[in-house]
Design an enzyme around this catalytic site. Structure first.
Site, PDB file in Angstrom:
ATOM      1  N   THR A 401      62.680  11.611   0.612  1.00  0.00           N
ATOM      2  CA  THR A 401      62.437  11.305   2.030  1.00  0.00           C
ATOM      3  C   THR A 401      63.457  10.298   2.549  1.00  0.00           C
ATOM      4  O   THR A 401      64.228   9.739   1.777  1.00  0.00           O
ATOM      5  CB  THR A 401      61.013  10.730   2.200  1.00  0.00           C
ATOM      6  N   GLU A 421      60.047  16.695   1.561  1.00  0.00           N
ATOM      7  CA  GLU A 421      59.265  16.498   0.334  1.00  0.00           C
ATOM      8  C   GLU A 421      60.181  16.236  -0.860  1.00  0.00           C
ATOM      9  O   GLU A 421      60.772  15.190  -0.925  1.00  0.00           O
ATOM     10  CB  GLU A 421      58.302  17.650   0.074  1.00  0.00           C
ATOM     11  N   SER A 462      49.837  12.634   3.291  1.00  0.00           N
ATOM     12  CA  SER A 462      51.150  12.018   3.072  1.00  0.00           C
ATOM     13  C   SER A 462      50.983  10.566   2.656  1.00  0.00           C
ATOM     14  O   SER A 462      49.888   9.996   2.748  1.00  0.00           O
ATOM     15  CB  SER A 462      51.953  12.100   4.371  1.00  0.00           C
ATOM     16  N   GLY A 484      57.794   8.972  -1.882  1.00  0.00           N
ATOM     17  CA  GLY A 484      56.494   9.560  -2.232  1.00  0.00           C
ATOM     18  C   GLY A 484      55.417   8.487  -2.133  1.00  0.00           C
ATOM     19  O   GLY A 484      55.424   7.659  -1.213  1.00  0.00           O
TER      20      GLY A 484
HETATM   21  N1  GLU Z   1      55.810  14.328   0.692  1.00  0.00           N
HETATM   22  C1  GLU Z   1      55.814  12.903   0.641  1.00  0.00           C
HETATM   23  C2  GLU Z   1      54.765  12.316   1.528  1.00  0.00           C
HETATM   24  O1  GLU Z   1      54.487  12.855   2.559  1.00  0.00           O
HETATM   25  C3  GLU Z   1      57.086  12.382   1.116  1.00  0.00           C
HETATM   26  C4  GLU Z   1      58.145  12.830   0.237  1.00  0.00           C
HETATM   27  C5  GLU Z   1      58.464  11.813  -0.722  1.00  0.00           C
HETATM   28  O2  GLU Z   1      58.803  10.711  -0.314  1.00  0.00           O
HETATM   29  O3  GLU Z   1      58.403  12.149  -1.876  1.00  0.00           O
HETATM   30  O4  GLU Z   1      54.227  11.312   1.230  1.00  0.00           O
END
Ligand code: GLU
Length: 586
Positions: A401, A421, A462, A484
């Site tokens: 991200t 993602e 998220s 994440g």
């Molecule tokens: N999918 C993650 C979320 O919405 C963001 C992606 C990531 O930073 O890995 O928290």
């Protein structure tokens, strides 16, 4: 500094602060607008728009569009995100949720094969993992409601970078190498990011005329060009019949033109909490970011850190994070599908009760609490006071991200996190349009029963936590990060370092990151294990994850009491970020 960035500013009272030619500047202080991103070109795009008289919202979209070109593995128009905006004239904060959404055909069985779950990597690299992208709709809402420029103007800097190309950095090449197998699956992805089937090397120039074309079509046709036009058709085709390289296979998805045409961003009330006299505005569900940061801060607020040894203070930070994560893991999901006990989770009384569970030694794993008892809503019967999810090891969540932050001379402020993602998302580049599609559907919890189970039309939970803090009714600082679920701990720890340990924002951000997400071992960064700080925490029973990795890539703004603004990006992580500011007069 680039001549092009300066050119438009010469006629205006604000100029880009002078700095050594092309040196990256992770910290800068000025008097007008400011921007911090992880990409030099993206920060320059924002500055170009500010210098042209655009506001922070215009500049944020310009920076984001450029990040989509230069950092295509972490974000772009094939994904989604969350934007928090402070509107100076109205003195209020709003948020735009443009999270990817499950197609109408999506089921909990999307990643089952012969009744058994496919492995995580197979699920990620598939058409089935792709959620309906929200980014362009989010930008549209931001620009039309709160911006002052149209797509044509704010996308121009990104189109120029995509056409002219950018030089591959060490980190870009490294990330490509990590994803070689995924990228080899898809012909357009191999053509764009691999050379002879191998990762593109540092120093190479990447041009992306297809992405420039996508941006031009959006600039000309607006939001409909993405959700109803040929781009929509190309997305649907790429999801349902992935553009495989010869001899490769991947799971297709089932997305329809109607899924795209029906996609809506949501203007949501921000999640507001308070911490030591600051108002903390974060992202509400379906991001767990705002609520989890707020719960942990509420737990910490009852602790007097004055004179407390650093290790003891950090022990409190880690345990508060652990307790908040137990609740996040058990209860939080898309609020349009789940009645999550947010009022209870945000209650100061609940936090006080959770605080009593912090002992002298690390707890390692704790159970979710009972926030329903603190909902304070007598009009509805209480829900069963038990988490439906048996806490266990959470399913894999990847850590990527990007986050950016912008302010303008009028005091508008944007804190914006967006994503596709995993690094490289699903790995599918949309043929003819040069952008990667997300794999956001893997953010659902497939190990149910759980509030975050996959459902048609639902937004996966998220962790993104773009944050704006106010003091005495005025912006004080912003903070956000990728990573994440470590996003939550990076934001929390930076606020804790800044407000409780008294570190200036650049130090608060540079300090070693420790990410405790209710696991047996805390995630750490390379070089931390064996340090005096680590040993002091081990005395409190803390244990460290065996494979340290860099955590996050934060960006922040600090609004100083003298009226100046300091933009702060990473000084070391992710190849060093770029902070740029305007200065009054010259
Ligand atoms: N999918 C993650 C979320 O919405 C963001 C992606 C990531 O930073 O890995 O928290």
């Amino acid at each position: 500094m680039k001549a092009s960035a300066l050119a438009c500013g010469l006629t205006l009272p604000f100029l880009l602060a002078a700095g050594p030619a092309r040196a990256k500047t992770p910290v800068a202080t000025g008097t007008g607008g400011a921007v911090a991103t992880i990409s030099e070109q993206a920060s320059q795009s924002a500055m170009t728009i500010l210098n042209q008289g655009g506001n922070a919202i215009d500049a944020a979209v310009a920076a984001a569009a450029t990040l989509g070109v230069t950092d295509p593995f972490s974000c772009g128009i094939g994904g989604g995100g969350f934007m928090v905006i402070y509107l100076a004239k109205d003195k209020r904060v709003i948020t735009i949720d443009h999270r990817e959404t499950a197609p109408a055909s999506f089921t909990p069985h999307a990643f089952l094969e012969n009744g058994k779950p496919v492995d995580f990597e197979t699920a990620v690299a598939s058409g089935a993992a792709v959620g309906v992208p929200g980014t362009v709709r989010g930008w549209h809402e931001a620009l039309t409601r709160y911006g002052s420029m149209d797509f044509k103007r704010v996308l121009a800097p990104a189109i120029s970078v995509a056409d002219k190309g950018y030089t591959v950095t060490e980190i870009f090449s490294h990330l490509t190498a990590q994803n070689e197998r995924k990228f080899q699956l898809y012909a357009p992805t191999s053509a764009l990011y691999l050379r002879g089937g191998k990762a593109v090397q540092p120093g190479a120039l990447i041009r992306n005329p297809d992405m420039a074309k996508a941006y031009r079509e959006i600039a000309a046709g607006g939001v409909k060009a993405f959700y109803e036009g040929p781009i929509a058709r190309a997305i649907v085709d790429a999801v349902n019949k992935p553009p495989l390289a010869p001899g490769k296979s991947a799971r297709p998805g089932r997305m329809s033109m109607a899924d795209l045409a029906n996609y809506e961003a949501r203007i949501r009330q921000p999640l507001r909490s308070t911490y030591r006299g600051y108002e903390i505005y974060g992202m509400p569900l379906p991001s767990s970011g705002g609520a989890t940061v707020a719960e942990a801060l509420n737990i910490l607020e009852g602790v007097d850190f004055k004179g407390m040894p650093r290790a003891q203070a950090e022990h409190m930070y880690l345990e508060a994070s652990r307790l908040a994560f137990a609740d996040r893991n058990a209860y939080l999901a898309d609020p349009e599908y789940v009645d999550a006990p947010i009022a209870g989770i945000l209650s100061k009384e609940y936090a006080a009760q959770r605080r009593t569970l912090i002992g002298k030694q690390a707890a390692h794993t704790v159970s979710a609490g009972d926030p329903y008892a603190y909902q304070n809503d007598q009009s509805v019967p209480l829900r069963p006071r038990r988490a439906t999810h048996v806490p266990g090891r959470p399913q894999p969540e990847s850590a990527h991200t990007t986050h950016l932050t912008v302010s303008d001379k009028d005091g508008n402020v944007v804190s914006y996190t967006f994503t596709i993602e995993s690094w490289g998302g699903s790995g599918i580049v949309v043929p003819g349009y040069g952008f990667l599609l997300n794999n956001e559907m893997t953010d659902f919890d497939f190990s149910g029963p759980h509030p975050n189970v996959p459902e048609a039309g639902k937004r996966p939970r998220s962790s993104m936590a773009p944050t704006i803090a106010l003091k005495d009714g005025k912006p004080a600082f912003t903070i956000g990060s990728p990573g994440g679920s470590t996003i939550i701990t990076t934001v929390l720890q930076t606020i804790f370092n800044h407000l409780d340990l008294g570190m200036p924002m650049d130090q608060a951000m540079a300090a070693p990151r420790l990410s405790e997400r209710n696991e047996e071992a805390t995630s750490i960064e390379p070089g931390f294990a064996g340090s005096a700080q680590a040993r002091a925490l081990e005395a409190f029973g803390h244990r460290w994850e065996a494979a340290p990795e860099e955590i996050g890539a934060a960006n922040a703004l600090v609004f100083n009491p003298d009226g100046t603004v300091t933009a702060v990006s990473e000084a070391k992580r992710h190849g060093v970020g770029t902070a740029l500011v305007q200065r009054k007069g010259h």
